[in-house]
Design an enzyme around this catalytic site. Structure first.
Site, short mmCIF file in Angstrom:
data_model
loop_
_atom_site.label_atom_id
_atom_site.label_comp_id
_atom_site.label_asym_id
_atom_site.label_seq_id
_atom_site.Cartn_x
_atom_site.Cartn_y
_atom_site.Cartn_z
N LYS A 135 0.85 -1.19 0.00
CA LYS A 135 0.00 0.00 0.00
C LYS A 135 0.89 1.24 0.00
O LYS A 135 1.84 1.32 0.78
CB LYS A 135 -0.92 0.00 1.22
CG LYS A 135 -1.86 -1.20 1.31
CD LYS A 135 -2.93 -1.13 0.24
CE LYS A 135 -3.93 -2.26 0.40
NZ LYS A 135 -5.04 -2.16 -0.57
N ASP A 159 -0.41 -0.48 -4.53
CA ASP A 159 -1.83 -0.14 -4.51
C ASP A 159 -2.01 1.20 -3.81
O ASP A 159 -1.66 1.35 -2.64
CB ASP A 159 -2.61 -1.24 -3.78
CG ASP A 159 -4.12 -1.00 -3.80
OD1 ASP A 159 -4.57 -0.06 -4.47
OD2 ASP A 159 -4.84 -1.77 -3.14
N LYS A 169 -12.71 -8.25 -8.82
CA LYS A 169 -13.22 -8.68 -7.52
C LYS A 169 -14.71 -8.98 -7.71
O LYS A 169 -15.48 -8.06 -8.02
CB LYS A 169 -13.05 -7.58 -6.47
CG LYS A 169 -11.60 -7.29 -6.10
CD LYS A 169 -11.52 -6.16 -5.09
CE LYS A 169 -10.07 -5.88 -4.69
NZ LYS A 169 -9.96 -4.70 -3.80
#
Length: 366
Positions: free
Chosen positions: A163, A188, A262
């Protein structure tokens, strides 16, 4: 196939360690487990992956519960199904609420595969017997992140996602690259940047990242197209992709070079498969993102990721990465960087009903 009874379970699972990103710190994972029982007493299980607050999308666990209980399940109980893809058709009049749709649709897919005595992977058209495991590392201090990456690499994970945000990007990526020069590494951003940050994002090109995921606005595909033209690092879209048409438009605009699928974010396994098929046709790599699922949601992701277009390791890791004890048996394990795709009927895992009961806060039978 006709739904006779549907049971909703609100469960709370404590993460081994808090999961930190640029928007939220998740310590406990609340989930909706959906148990769909047909006229013959066969059960299928799905999972609602909305969070308790709307930091990821506008959908929350509370809104998902309402949509399932008061609208979706009563509508679906009116129909007889020949195939799970019909769930999407029957719910097409309901706008968005993709995670609620996926929760019940996933249960119907599991139920269908069990009735047919085939694996969920086979029902979806999966071909892989095993899939490569990837793992996400939450934002923390550089030393802590490096220690965790070292541990995950030693466990066999072949792709690491970290992240990042404007206050923590170049520093940590540079340190990781120094210690792991050939690691498949992706970053991300969870929409932490603006188009004004283009020059800073261009600096990431020198670190040979697998991709940068969702750097700009969570609903944007236009600015991402402008940014992608100025980066050699592939952009992957996540939050921006909530439907098949979002993917179609993003590919037309050349907003990205990779798509994260997803099933909870796009509204189910049937839509996920359609997106996969489009991306294979357009030669766009796809991978399966994770939502801090229990073993039920993880099992659905494993089946989806067995489709041939999933060439990049997804956020699919061992149960023990997140939980002291999962709600499935056997738990998901990683062996030399791979997860085996179950061959048994449905999701291929049994439900640990004792653990499910222990973690349940509320149930409702419809």
């Amino acid at each position: 196939m006709k739904l006779h009874t549907v049971i909703l379970h609100h469960i709370k699972m404590k993460l081994k360690t808090p999961f930190v990103n640029s928007l939220e710190t998740v310590k406990d994972r609340d989930l909706i487990v959906v148990e769909a029982i047909d006229q013959d007493g066969v059960s299928g299980f799905g999972e609602g992956v909305a969070f308790t607050t709307p930091w990821y999308t506008e959908e929350t666990l509370t809104t998902s519960w309402h949509m399932l209980k008061d609208i979706m399940i009563p509508e679906l109980k009116k129909h007889v199904f020949n195939h799970p893809s019909e769930v999407t058709k029957h719910l097409s009049g309901i706008r968005r609420n993709t995670m609620a749709k996926y929760a019940i649709e996933g249960a119907v897919w599991d139920l269908y595969a069990k009735r047919e005595k085939i694996s969920l992977a086979h029902a979806l058209g999966g071909t892989s017997k095993r899939i490569k495991a990837g793992v996400a590392v939450g934002a923390s201090s550089p030393d802590q992140m490096l220690d965790e990456i070292e541990q995950r690499v030693s466990e066999g994970y072949e792709r690491i996602k970290i992240k990042i945000k404007p206050s923590q990007d170049i520093q940590i990526i540079s340190a990781i690259r120094k210690q792991f020069p050939t690691l498949d590494l992706m970053a991300d951003a969870n929409s932490a940047y603006r188009l004004d940050d283009t020059a800073k994002l261009q600096r990431l090109d020198e670190y040979d990242l697998l991709m940068i995921e969702q750097p700009l606005g969570s609903d944007d595909i236009v600015d991402h197209a402008s940014l992608q033209k100025k980066l050699s690092t592939p952009i992957c879209l996540d939050e921006s992709i909530t439907s098949y048409d979002d993917v179609r438009r993003a590919l037309q605009l050349q907003s990205c070079k990779i798509i994260n699928i997803k099933p909870g974010r796009v509204g189910g396994l049937a839509v996920s498969k359609d997106i996969h098929d489009l991306c294979v046709q357009k030669q766009i790599p796809v991978w399966c993102g994770g939502m801090l699922e229990s073993g039920i949601g993880r099992a659905h992701n494993i089946a989806l990721a067995s489709l041939p277009g999933f060439t990049i390791p997804g956020d699919i890791s061992a149960s023990s990465r997140y939980w002291e004890k999962d709600i499935i048996t056997p738990e998901v394990t990683v062996d030399n960087g791979y997860i085996s795709v179950p061959e048994g009927p449905g999701i291929g895992f049994d439900i640990d009903h004792h653990e499910l009961s222990r973690l349940t806060l509320t149930t409702e039978t419809l």
